[in-house]
Motif scaffolding. Structure first.
Motif, short mmCIF file in Angstrom:
data_model
loop_
_atom_site.label_atom_id
_atom_site.label_comp_id
_atom_site.label_asym_id
_atom_site.label_seq_id
_atom_site.Cartn_x
_atom_site.Cartn_y
_atom_site.Cartn_z
N TRP A 30 -29.81 -32.33 -13.71
CA TRP A 30 -30.83 -31.78 -12.82
C TRP A 30 -31.93 -31.13 -13.66
CZ3 TRP A 30 -31.20 -26.61 -13.81
CH2 TRP A 30 -30.06 -25.96 -14.29
N ARG A 31 -33.07 -30.93 -13.03
CA ARG A 31 -34.20 -30.22 -13.63
C ARG A 31 -34.59 -29.09 -12.68
NH1 ARG A 31 -38.70 -34.27 -16.27
NH2 ARG A 31 -37.27 -35.66 -17.39
N ASN A 32 -34.67 -27.88 -13.23
CA ASN A 32 -35.06 -26.73 -12.43
C ASN A 32 -35.18 -25.54 -13.35
OD1 ASN A 32 -35.59 -24.95 -10.28
ND2 ASN A 32 -34.14 -25.97 -8.93
N GLY A 33 -34.75 -24.38 -12.89
CA GLY A 33 -34.76 -23.16 -13.69
C GLY A 33 -33.37 -22.55 -13.69
N VAL A 34 -33.30 -21.24 -13.82
CA VAL A 34 -32.05 -20.49 -13.74
C VAL A 34 -32.24 -19.45 -12.65
CG1 VAL A 34 -30.49 -18.93 -14.97
CG2 VAL A 34 -31.52 -20.87 -16.19
N PHE A 35 -31.26 -19.33 -11.76
CA PHE A 35 -31.36 -18.35 -10.68
C PHE A 35 -31.61 -16.95 -11.23
CE2 PHE A 35 -28.27 -21.31 -8.38
CZ PHE A 35 -29.27 -21.90 -7.62
N GLY A 36 -32.34 -16.16 -10.48
CA GLY A 36 -32.64 -14.79 -10.86
C GLY A 36 -31.61 -13.79 -10.40
N TYR A 37 -30.40 -14.25 -10.14
CA TYR A 37 -29.28 -13.36 -9.77
C TYR A 37 -28.04 -13.80 -10.55
CZ TYR A 37 -28.29 -17.25 -6.58
OH TYR A 37 -28.05 -18.49 -6.05
N HIS A 38 -27.13 -12.85 -10.75
CA HIS A 38 -25.90 -13.15 -11.48
C HIS A 38 -25.06 -14.14 -10.69
CE1 HIS A 38 -26.34 -10.21 -14.67
NE2 HIS A 38 -26.81 -9.37 -13.75
N HIS A 39 -24.65 -15.18 -11.36
CA HIS A 39 -23.76 -16.17 -10.77
C HIS A 39 -22.96 -16.83 -11.87
CE1 HIS A 39 -27.15 -18.64 -12.05
NE2 HIS A 39 -26.37 -19.70 -11.96
N TYR A 40 -21.94 -17.56 -11.48
CA TYR A 40 -21.09 -18.29 -12.42
C TYR A 40 -20.53 -19.50 -11.69
CZ TYR A 40 -17.33 -15.87 -9.95
OH TYR A 40 -16.49 -15.39 -8.98
N HIS A 41 -19.93 -20.40 -12.45
CA HIS A 41 -19.32 -21.60 -11.88
C HIS A 41 -17.83 -21.55 -12.18
CE1 HIS A 41 -23.43 -22.78 -11.41
NE2 HIS A 41 -23.62 -22.72 -12.72
N SER A 42 -17.01 -21.64 -11.14
CA SER A 42 -15.57 -21.56 -11.33
C SER A 42 -14.93 -22.93 -11.54
CB SER A 42 -14.90 -20.85 -10.14
OG SER A 42 -15.01 -21.64 -8.97
N GLN A 43 -15.70 -24.00 -11.32
CA GLN A 43 -15.12 -25.34 -11.39
C GLN A 43 -15.81 -26.25 -12.40
OE1 GLN A 43 -14.67 -26.96 -7.45
NE2 GLN A 43 -14.07 -24.97 -6.63
N ALA A 44 -16.65 -25.66 -13.26
CA ALA A 44 -17.37 -26.52 -14.21
C ALA A 44 -17.88 -25.72 -15.40
CB ALA A 44 -18.56 -27.19 -13.53
N HIS A 45 -17.92 -26.38 -16.54
CA HIS A 45 -18.69 -25.92 -17.68
C HIS A 45 -20.12 -26.43 -17.43
CE1 HIS A 45 -14.83 -25.11 -19.46
NE2 HIS A 45 -14.52 -26.40 -19.51
N GLU A 46 -21.11 -25.77 -17.99
CA GLU A 46 -22.50 -26.16 -17.73
C GLU A 46 -23.31 -26.12 -19.02
OE1 GLU A 46 -25.68 -25.16 -14.30
OE2 GLU A 46 -24.91 -23.38 -15.33
N VAL A 47 -24.18 -27.11 -19.19
CA VAL A 47 -25.14 -27.10 -20.30
C VAL A 47 -26.52 -26.85 -19.71
CG1 VAL A 47 -25.53 -29.61 -20.32
CG2 VAL A 47 -25.99 -28.25 -22.37
N LEU A 48 -27.29 -26.01 -20.40
CA LEU A 48 -28.67 -25.74 -20.04
C LEU A 48 -29.54 -26.10 -21.24
CD1 LEU A 48 -28.20 -22.15 -18.52
CD2 LEU A 48 -28.22 -24.33 -17.28
N GLY A 49 -30.38 -27.10 -21.09
CA GLY A 49 -31.31 -27.48 -22.15
C GLY A 49 -32.70 -26.98 -21.77
N ILE A 50 -33.30 -26.15 -22.60
CA ILE A 50 -34.61 -25.59 -22.29
C ILE A 50 -35.66 -26.64 -22.66
CG2 ILE A 50 -36.15 -23.63 -22.55
CD1 ILE A 50 -33.16 -23.05 -21.50
N ALA A 51 -36.25 -27.25 -21.63
CA ALA A 51 -37.18 -28.35 -21.84
C ALA A 51 -38.59 -27.86 -22.14
CB ALA A 51 -37.19 -29.26 -20.61
N THR A 52 -39.06 -26.89 -21.40
CA THR A 52 -40.39 -26.32 -21.63
C THR A 52 -40.34 -24.82 -21.36
OG1 THR A 52 -41.11 -26.73 -19.36
CG2 THR A 52 -41.64 -28.43 -20.98
N GLY A 53 -41.30 -24.11 -21.96
CA GLY A 53 -41.44 -22.69 -21.71
C GLY A 53 -40.42 -21.85 -22.44
N SER A 54 -40.28 -20.63 -21.95
CA SER A 54 -39.35 -19.68 -22.55
C SER A 54 -38.84 -18.75 -21.45
CB SER A 54 -40.03 -18.87 -23.65
OG SER A 54 -41.11 -18.14 -23.11
N ALA A 55 -37.74 -18.05 -21.76
CA ALA A 55 -37.17 -17.13 -20.79
C ALA A 55 -36.30 -16.10 -21.50
CB ALA A 55 -36.33 -17.89 -19.76
N ARG A 56 -36.04 -15.05 -20.77
CA ARG A 56 -35.03 -14.07 -21.18
C ARG A 56 -33.93 -14.16 -20.14
NH1 ARG A 56 -37.90 -9.59 -21.43
NH2 ARG A 56 -37.09 -8.64 -19.54
#
Length: 169
Positions: free
Chosen positions: A52-78
């Motif tokens: 998928w392509r999107n961002g990262v939610f602005g609230y604390h969350h986690y996934h209980s049924q999956a490992h996840e990779v996040l590739g930063i395609a453009t921009g920057s974030a904290r």
């Protein structure tokens, strides 16, 4: 490429993963081309799907049924990884983060052009859980299988080598 390994204890209802470190790949992809497409091709080649392509939610969350990779395609974030008592990470285009199941994450700040390519190992799905974690969440996290390949570095990457050692320890 430099790779950091970060461990987090449970924090304010975010379970984190008690055995597997978060993996931070600095400059995983060359940003001179179409970085989003390059991440998608790399993840797909290493058998990570559900892309998928999107961002990262602005609230604390986690996934209980999956490992996840996040590739930063453009921009920057904290990002805040590991819940309230976790660690702030500055990420920029070309970086990647592999979050083991249960790891809390949220966006604290992002540039207007911030874009993430995300994905999961085969057969895993991204349920979005918010704190507090339940015992059922912890059991689900413990049962998520290790990936066959690292999404960035294939069979020799730390999501294979480091994580397998961590489970045996």
């Amino acid at each position: 490429m430099k790779i950091d390994e970060l461990m987090f204890a449970e924090s304010d209802g975010v379970p984190n993963n008690p055995h597997l470190p978060v993996l931070v790949y600095h400059r995983a992809i060359d940003v001179s081309g179409d970085t989003a497409r390059d991440f998608e091709m790399r993840f797909h080649a290493n058998d990570w799907g559900g892309l998928w392509r999107n961002g990262v939610f602005g609230y604390h969350h986690y996934h209980s049924q999956a490992h996840e990779v996040l590739g930063i395609a453009t921009g920057s974030a904290r990002l805040l990884i590991g819940g309230q008592a976790g660690r702030e990470l500055e990420v920029a285009a070309g970086d990647a983060i592999v979050l083991p199941a249960g790891t809390g994450h949220c966006r604290l700040m992002a540039s207007d052009d911030f874009l993430v390519v995300g994905g999961y190992p085969p057969g895993q799905r991204a349920d979005v859980q918010r704190p507090p974690a339940t015992e059922a969440d912890r059991e689900a996290i413990a049962s998520v299988p290790l990936p066959r390949l690292d999404p960035v570095l294939a069979a020799d990457g730390p999501a294979v080598t480091v994580w397998r050692r961590a489970v045996r320890a």
